[in-house]
Design a protein around this motif. Structure first.
Motif, PDB file in Angstrom:
ATOM      1  N   SER A  13      77.826  27.286  43.080  1.00 26.31           N
ATOM      2  CA  SER A  13      78.516  26.906  41.844  1.00 26.31           C
ATOM      3  C   SER A  13      79.446  28.053  41.500  1.00 26.31           C
ATOM      4  N   LEU A  14      80.679  27.719  41.184  1.00 31.60           N
ATOM      5  CA  LEU A  14      81.666  28.763  40.914  1.00 31.60           C
ATOM      6  C   LEU A  14      82.728  28.274  39.953  1.00 31.60           C
ATOM      7  N   HIS A  15      83.341  29.237  39.301  1.00 30.42           N
ATOM      8  CA  HIS A  15      84.569  28.978  38.546  1.00 30.42           C
ATOM      9  C   HIS A  15      85.705  29.501  39.411  1.00 30.42           C
ATOM     10  N   PHE A  16      86.819  28.781  39.375  1.00 27.37           N
ATOM     11  CA  PHE A  16      87.961  29.231  40.149  1.00 27.37           C
ATOM     12  C   PHE A  16      89.258  28.877  39.449  1.00 27.37           C
ATOM     13  N   SER A  17      90.298  29.564  39.866  1.00 29.14           N
ATOM     14  CA  SER A  17      91.657  29.157  39.535  1.00 29.14           C
ATOM     15  C   SER A  17      92.490  29.403  40.778  1.00 29.14           C
ATOM     16  N   ILE A  18      93.497  28.572  40.952  1.00 31.10           N
ATOM     17  CA  ILE A  18      94.431  28.706  42.068  1.00 31.10           C
ATOM     18  C   ILE A  18      95.819  28.857  41.467  1.00 31.10           C
ATOM     19  N   GLU A  19      96.513  29.915  41.891  1.00 32.66           N
ATOM     20  CA  GLU A  19      97.867  30.190  41.396  1.00 32.66           C
ATOM     21  C   GLU A  19      98.827  30.326  42.564  1.00 32.66           C
ATOM     22  N   LEU A  20     100.087  30.018  42.289  1.00 35.47           N
ATOM     23  CA  LEU A  20     101.164  30.281  43.241  1.00 35.47           C
ATOM     24  C   LEU A  20     101.582  31.740  43.112  1.00 35.47           C
ATOM     25  N   GLY A  58      77.480  36.375  40.671  1.00 38.76           N
ATOM     26  CA  GLY A  58      78.082  37.327  39.748  1.00 38.76           C
ATOM     27  C   GLY A  58      79.351  37.981  40.278  1.00 38.76           C
ATOM     28  N   ASP A  59      79.594  37.884  41.582  1.00 40.09           N
ATOM     29  CA  ASP A  59      80.806  38.485  42.153  1.00 40.09           C
ATOM     30  C   ASP A  59      82.046  37.753  41.665  1.00 40.09           C
ATOM     31  N   ARG A  60      83.099  38.517  41.487  1.00 39.62           N
ATOM     32  CA  ARG A  60      84.431  37.983  41.182  1.00 39.62           C
ATOM     33  C   ARG A  60      85.371  38.514  42.250  1.00 39.62           C
ATOM     34  N   SER A  61      86.317  37.685  42.642  1.00 41.11           N
ATOM     35  CA  SER A  61      87.251  38.121  43.676  1.00 41.11           C
ATOM     36  C   SER A  61      88.581  37.395  43.501  1.00 41.11           C
ATOM     37  N   ILE A 139      81.492  33.675  41.283  1.00 36.85           N
ATOM     38  CA  ILE A 139      80.310  32.990  41.771  1.00 36.85           C
ATOM     39  C   ILE A 139      79.279  32.925  40.637  1.00 36.85           C
ATOM     40  N   ILE A 140      78.926  31.710  40.232  1.00 34.45           N
ATOM     41  CA  ILE A 140      77.988  31.501  39.121  1.00 34.45           C
ATOM     42  C   ILE A 140      76.550  31.452  39.649  1.00 34.45           C
ATOM     43  N   ALA A 141      76.320  30.663  40.679  1.00 36.97           N
ATOM     44  CA  ALA A 141      74.961  30.509  41.217  1.00 36.97           C
ATOM     45  C   ALA A 141      75.030  30.153  42.690  1.00 36.97           C
ATOM     46  N   ILE A 142      74.003  30.575  43.413  1.00 38.45           N
ATOM     47  CA  ILE A 142      73.863  30.244  44.831  1.00 38.45           C
ATOM     48  C   ILE A 142      72.430  29.774  45.039  1.00 38.45           C
TER      49      ILE A 142
END
Length: 145
Positions: A13-20, A58-61, A139-142
């Motif tokens: 489970s994750l939060h994401f955004s995609i940008e140009l 908990g990782d952000r990238s 990354i929210i949960a694995i």
């Protein structure tokens, strides 16, 4: 205790955004529920999935995704010319999305690229083909499955 990491056989489970490259936001889950997928299930493009491998809860990238690992390069063979008269009762203009019937895939979307007299060029490339993308992920949960 070791944190779970994104790997084959994990539900993520994750939060994401995609940008140009321009900073234009293409998609994001930040204002809604996190996205969930099973690693290796084919729901993510290989470049996105590979970029997540080894990240822990908990990782952000921020990951740069080259076109070849994202939506592919633009293919000039995906530009097709049609007669304007093929589009009865439609007001064609560049940027208009048109859906074509394709028995194997259901509707096949194309974008009006240009109109030249009685001919119209339709672009069947993915709108993000050929674009460098930036994938911001948290990354929210694995869960190992």
């Amino acid at each position: 205790m070791t944190k779970a990491v994104v790997s084959q056989g994990s539900r993520v489970s994750l939060h994401f955004s995609i940008e140009l490259e321009s900073g234009e936001l293409v998609d994001s889950t930040r204002d809604r529920s996190p996205a969930t997928f099973e690693y290796g299930d084919g729901n993510l493009l290989p470049g996105f999935e590979q970029a997540l491998l080894g990240l822990a809860e908990g990782d952000r990238s921020r990951i740069r995704i080259a076109p070849e690992q994202g939506f592919g390069m633009r293919n000039p063979n995906n530009l097709q010319r049609y007669a304007v008269s093929d589009f009865k009762d439609m007001e064609l203009e560049p940027g208009l999305m048109v859906s074509f019937s394709d028995p194997s895939q259901g509707g096949l979307p194309g974008i009006v690229d240009s109109i030249d007299g009685d001919r119209v060029t339709i672009d069947f490339n993915h709108p993000l083909a050929g674009k460098m993308l930036y994938f911001d992920v948290e990354i929210i949960a694995i869960e190992l499955i």
